[in-house]
Scaffold this motif. Sequence first.
Motif, PDB file in Angstrom:
ATOM      1  N   MET A 112       0.842  -1.182   0.000  1.00 24.71           N
ATOM      2  CA  MET A 112       0.000   0.000   0.000  1.00 24.71           C
ATOM      3  C   MET A 112       0.891   1.251   0.000  1.00 24.71           C
ATOM      4  O   MET A 112       1.813   1.376   0.792  1.00 24.71           O
ATOM      5  CB  MET A 112      -0.897  -0.019   1.244  1.00 24.71           C
ATOM      6  N   ALA A 113       0.601   2.179  -0.874  1.00 25.88           N
ATOM      7  CA  ALA A 113       1.399   3.398  -1.002  1.00 25.88           C
ATOM      8  C   ALA A 113       1.185   4.317   0.190  1.00 25.88           C
ATOM      9  O   ALA A 113       0.105   4.368   0.769  1.00 25.88           O
ATOM     10  CB  ALA A 113       1.040   4.128  -2.286  1.00 25.88           C
ATOM     11  N   TYR A 114       2.221   5.051   0.519  1.00 27.12           N
ATOM     12  CA  TYR A 114       2.145   6.059   1.577  1.00 27.12           C
ATOM     13  C   TYR A 114       1.520   7.298   0.971  1.00 27.12           C
ATOM     14  O   TYR A 114       2.004   7.824  -0.035  1.00 27.12           O
ATOM     15  CB  TYR A 114       3.556   6.353   2.106  1.00 27.12           C
ATOM     16  N   LYS A 115       0.423   7.783   1.571  1.00 25.38           N
ATOM     17  CA  LYS A 115      -0.333   8.899   1.008  1.00 25.38           C
ATOM     18  C   LYS A 115      -0.194  10.136   1.882  1.00 25.38           C
ATOM     19  O   LYS A 115      -0.499  10.096   3.072  1.00 25.38           O
ATOM     20  CB  LYS A 115      -1.804   8.510   0.881  1.00 25.38           C
ATOM     21  N   ILE A 116       0.250  11.227   1.257  1.00 28.91           N
ATOM     22  CA  ILE A 116       0.446  12.499   1.949  1.00 28.91           C
ATOM     23  C   ILE A 116      -0.606  13.487   1.466  1.00 28.91           C
ATOM     24  O   ILE A 116      -0.761  13.694   0.258  1.00 28.91           O
ATOM     25  CB  ILE A 116       1.856  13.062   1.672  1.00 28.91           C
ATOM     26  N   LEU A 117      -1.307  14.105   2.393  1.00 33.07           N
ATOM     27  CA  LEU A 117      -2.280  15.153   2.076  1.00 33.07           C
ATOM     28  C   LEU A 117      -1.623  16.493   2.365  1.00 33.07           C
ATOM     29  O   LEU A 117      -1.113  16.720   3.470  1.00 33.07           O
ATOM     30  CB  LEU A 117      -3.545  14.990   2.916  1.00 33.07           C
ATOM     31  N   ALA A 156       5.445   6.808  -2.567  1.00 31.56           N
ATOM     32  CA  ALA A 156       4.590   7.783  -1.871  1.00 31.56           C
ATOM     33  C   ALA A 156       3.876   8.673  -2.881  1.00 31.56           C
ATOM     34  O   ALA A 156       4.407   8.985  -3.944  1.00 31.56           O
ATOM     35  CB  ALA A 156       5.424   8.634  -0.920  1.00 31.56           C
ATOM     36  N   THR A 157       2.659   9.080  -2.514  1.00 33.03           N
ATOM     37  CA  THR A 157       1.887   9.988  -3.356  1.00 33.03           C
ATOM     38  C   THR A 157       1.494  11.220  -2.547  1.00 33.03           C
ATOM     39  O   THR A 157       1.397  11.155  -1.320  1.00 33.03           O
ATOM     40  CB  THR A 157       0.608   9.323  -3.892  1.00 33.03           C
ATOM     41  N   ILE A 158       1.264  12.328  -3.265  1.00 35.03           N
ATOM     42  CA  ILE A 158       0.824  13.566  -2.624  1.00 35.03           C
ATOM     43  C   ILE A 158      -0.475  14.003  -3.283  1.00 35.03           C
ATOM     44  O   ILE A 158      -0.586  14.008  -4.504  1.00 35.03           O
ATOM     45  CB  ILE A 158       1.858  14.702  -2.769  1.00 35.03           C
ATOM     46  N   THR A 159      -1.428  14.383  -2.453  1.00 35.42           N
ATOM     47  CA  THR A 159      -2.642  15.025  -2.943  1.00 35.42           C
ATOM     48  C   THR A 159      -2.669  16.435  -2.388  1.00 35.42           C
ATOM     49  O   THR A 159      -2.559  16.636  -1.176  1.00 35.42           O
ATOM     50  CB  THR A 159      -3.906  14.259  -2.489  1.00 35.42           C
ATOM     51  N   VAL A 160      -2.780  17.402  -3.299  1.00 32.28           N
ATOM     52  CA  VAL A 160      -2.875  18.806  -2.914  1.00 32.28           C
ATOM     53  C   VAL A 160      -4.362  19.136  -2.782  1.00 32.28           C
ATOM     54  O   VAL A 160      -5.138  18.864  -3.691  1.00 32.28           O
ATOM     55  CB  VAL A 160      -2.213  19.724  -3.955  1.00 32.28           C
ATOM     56  N   LEU A 161      -4.722  19.720  -1.663  1.00 29.63           N
ATOM     57  CA  LEU A 161      -6.117  20.055  -1.374  1.00 29.63           C
ATOM     58  C   LEU A 161      -6.241  21.542  -1.083  1.00 29.63           C
ATOM     59  O   LEU A 161      -5.403  22.113  -0.386  1.00 29.63           O
ATOM     60  CB  LEU A 161      -6.585  19.273  -0.132  1.00 29.63           C
ATOM     61  N   THR A 162      -7.270  22.157  -1.615  1.00 32.46           N
ATOM     62  CA  THR A 162      -7.625  23.495  -1.176  1.00 32.46           C
ATOM     63  C   THR A 162      -9.111  23.485  -0.846  1.00 32.46           C
ATOM     64  O   THR A 162      -9.874  22.712  -1.417  1.00 32.46           O
ATOM     65  CB  THR A 162      -7.252  24.585  -2.200  1.00 32.46           C
ATOM     66  N   VAL A 163      -9.469  24.319   0.111  1.00 34.63           N
ATOM     67  CA  VAL A 163     -10.854  24.370   0.585  1.00 34.63           C
ATOM     68  C   VAL A 163     -11.409  25.766   0.338  1.00 34.63           C
ATOM     69  O   VAL A 163     -10.846  26.760   0.791  1.00 34.63           O
ATOM     70  CB  VAL A 163     -10.948  24.027   2.088  1.00 34.63           C
ATOM     71  N   ILE A 164     -12.501  25.815  -0.399  1.00 33.93           N
ATOM     72  CA  ILE A 164     -13.179  27.080  -0.648  1.00 33.93           C
ATOM     73  C   ILE A 164     -14.081  27.361   0.545  1.00 33.93           C
ATOM     74  O   ILE A 164     -14.893  26.530   0.929  1.00 33.93           O
ATOM     75  CB  ILE A 164     -14.028  27.014  -1.927  1.00 33.93           C
TER      76      ILE A 164
END
Length: 150
Positions: free
Chosen positions: A1-6, A32-40
């Motif tokens: 399972m990949a390491y997931k970074i938020l 490892a993967t990165i997900t970039v999140l922004t919140v409106i």
Amino acid sequence: MAYKILCPTDGSETARKAAAFAAALARMIPGATITVLTVITVPRSFAGRHFYWRVKEQPEALQKEFTALFREEAARVIEETAALLRAQGVTPETMIREGEPAEEIIKCAQEGGFNQIVIGARGFGMISLVLGNVAYKVVQLSPVPVTIVR
């Protein structure tokens, strides 16, 4: 399972530093993967001036126009952060959510099965993660480790 970074972002300097830190971390962890999140969210200064409620009372076309402006800014911030990560050799996924920033970050971390959150200490912005308070809330509520970058 990949390491997931938020990696939540609002486009601020500390958010960019957090993204750079997340990229360095991802390069050290194979797969490892990165997900970039922004919140409106509606900025408090607008809400304090009843801006939000005035928009809600306006015809639907005006509401759509304001929503489009917030989404446009969110897309700009996401692309800017994604470009920073790509320049550091990491290809991120991106996500835009709407709501209260800390709550949406936590929900995203839970729903997405993330292993870690990397967030800037303070921020700014119309779409805004006002990260002094948001980072604190995320640390308090997070089901996963949180790294705060200054």
